[in-house]
Design an enzyme around this catalytic site. Structure first.
Site, mmCIF file in Angstrom:
data_model
loop_
_atom_site.group_PDB
_atom_site.id
_atom_site.type_symbol
_atom_site.label_atom_id
_atom_site.label_comp_id
_atom_site.label_asym_id
_atom_site.label_seq_id
_atom_site.Cartn_x
_atom_site.Cartn_y
_atom_site.Cartn_z
ATOM 1 N N ASN A 70 1.195 0.834 2.958
ATOM 2 C CA ASN A 70 1.023 0.749 4.550
ATOM 3 C C ASN A 70 1.681 -0.704 4.784
ATOM 4 O OD1 ASN A 70 0.005 0.622 6.646
ATOM 5 N ND2 ASN A 70 -1.930 0.589 5.854
ATOM 6 N N LYS A 78 1.230 -2.203 7.851
ATOM 7 C CA LYS A 78 0.323 -2.973 8.437
ATOM 8 C C LYS A 78 1.242 -3.338 9.977
ATOM 9 C CE LYS A 78 -2.868 -3.264 5.633
ATOM 10 N NZ LYS A 78 -4.683 -3.345 5.909
ATOM 11 N N HIS A 135 -6.669 5.613 9.661
ATOM 12 C CA HIS A 135 -6.943 4.970 8.769
ATOM 13 C C HIS A 135 -8.048 3.730 9.321
ATOM 14 C CE1 HIS A 135 -5.910 0.046 7.543
ATOM 15 N NE2 HIS A 135 -5.228 0.552 5.765
ATOM 16 N N GLU A 189 -8.983 1.588 9.850
ATOM 17 C CA GLU A 189 -8.168 -0.605 11.431
ATOM 18 C C GLU A 189 -7.961 0.146 12.237
ATOM 19 O OE1 GLU A 189 -5.173 -2.455 8.729
ATOM 20 O OE2 GLU A 189 -6.853 -2.905 7.372
ATOM 21 N N GLU A 216 -10.214 4.992 0.783
ATOM 22 C CA GLU A 216 -10.129 3.276 1.015
ATOM 23 C C GLU A 216 -11.110 3.078 1.117
ATOM 24 O OE1 GLU A 216 -6.328 2.494 1.523
ATOM 25 O OE2 GLU A 216 -6.938 2.589 3.583
ATOM 26 N N GLY A 218 -8.326 -5.477 1.874
ATOM 27 C CA GLY A 218 -8.002 -6.845 2.421
ATOM 28 C C GLY A 218 -8.556 -7.571 2.369
ATOM 29 N N SER A 259 -7.269 -3.610 -1.218
ATOM 30 C CA SER A 259 -6.935 -4.530 -3.256
ATOM 31 C C SER A 259 -5.821 -4.007 -3.932
ATOM 32 C CB SER A 259 -7.870 -5.700 -2.785
ATOM 33 O OG SER A 259 -8.406 -5.796 -1.422
HETATM 34 C C1 PEP Z 1 -4.663 -0.940 3.311
HETATM 35 O O1 PEP Z 1 -4.164 -1.497 4.727
HETATM 36 O O2 PEP Z 1 -4.512 0.550 3.937
HETATM 37 C C2 PEP Z 1 -4.837 -1.405 1.777
HETATM 38 C C3 PEP Z 1 -5.897 -0.806 1.453
HETATM 39 O O3 PEP Z 1 -4.681 -2.940 2.070
HETATM 40 P P1 PEP Z 1 -5.417 -4.141 1.450
HETATM 41 O O4 PEP Z 1 -4.372 -2.813 0.323
HETATM 42 O O5 PEP Z 1 -4.780 -5.123 1.817
HETATM 43 O O6 PEP Z 1 -6.850 -3.688 0.250
#
Ligand code: PEP
Length: 251
Positions: free
Chosen positions: A11, A13, A97, A99, A169, A175, A215
């Protein structure tokens, strides 16, 4: 032994101009050329979808978008439909997601409408769920996930959801550099599969891919993928660099 094909999804973003996206995608196509037995997907920002689709054509890497709107077309400034994404070469679309939920007020109900629109438009939804840190700390992880899954998949039958991908997630791991331990992630994936079993039947529960996200890095992917109910990863930050993402893809 699971027959589910692992899926490693990136992803991107709100990162990368068209030329940056094209060069990262081209490097990934090269480095993922030898990968077999697993699916690979990248989700660039909307503006880069079509140019990246040209780079991915005929490769092992599929294209996805990061969201969609449920209407077919109309006066909805700034929105984008399933048909538009398909015409830009997308096969997948990330939906719900954290976010989007956190910064753009998306709810389980709007997530449900987006999943409907994606499936109608022959796109594969990557449906994201996950608990906040506060929910985990107060022992509400399972009840939060139960609600997200039930509301997000409301009114669907098992036959509608054969291609659906779920991404677990935990919000506190996105992040932040904090990864759920493989044991914590497995516990939730097993719970999600049991929820699917109860509401939609064993066959679907056994065949749906459930990705872990939060992460994920080259040094933790192998342990996560060693868990019986983890079928892949949704990777944010570490998917932006072709070498790093390729190391994850080659776990
Ligand atoms: C994501 O954006 O779905 C995500 C898991 O980000 P990160 O791997 O940076 O934690």
């Amino acid at each position: 032994m699971s027959t589910r094909t692992p899926l490693i999804a990136g992803n991107w973003k709100m990162f990368k101009t068209c030329s940056e996206a094209v060069s990262t995608a081209a490097a990934l196509v090269k480095s993922a050329a030898d990968v077999s037995g697993r699916d690979v997907l990248i989700a660039p920002p909307y503006t880069a979808l079509y140019p990246v689709s040209e780079v991915l054509a005929g490769s092992r890497v599929s294209l996805g978008a990061q969201n969609l709107f449920w209407e077919k077309e109309g006066a909805f400034t700034g929105e984008i439909s399933a048909a538009m994404l398909a015409s830009a070469g997308c096969r997948y679309v990330i939906i719900g997601h954290s976010e989007r939920r956190q910064y753009f007020n998306e709810t389980d109900e709007t997530v449900n409408r987006r999943i409907q629109a994606a499936l109608k438009g022959a796109l594969i939804p990557v449906f994201c769920v996950g608990e906040s840190e506060q929910a985990r700390d107060s022992g509400q992880t399972f009840s939060v996930l139960d609600k997200q899954i039930k509301n997000g998949l409301k009114s669907f039958f098992a036959k509608d959801l054969e291609k659906l991908v779920i991404a677990y997630e935990p919000v506190w791991a996105i992040g932040t550099g904090k990864t759920a331990s493989s044991r914590q992630a497995q516990e939730v994936h097993e719970f999600l599969r049991s929820l699917l079993d109860k509401s939609l039947g064993r066959e679907l529960a056994d065949s749906i891919r459930i990705l872990y996200g939060g992460s994920v890095k080259p040094d933790n992917i192998a342990e996560l993928m060693g868990m019986p109910d983890i079928d892949g990863a949704l990777v944010g930050g570490a998917s932006l660099n072709a070498d790093t993402f390729s190391a994850i893809v080659h776990y």
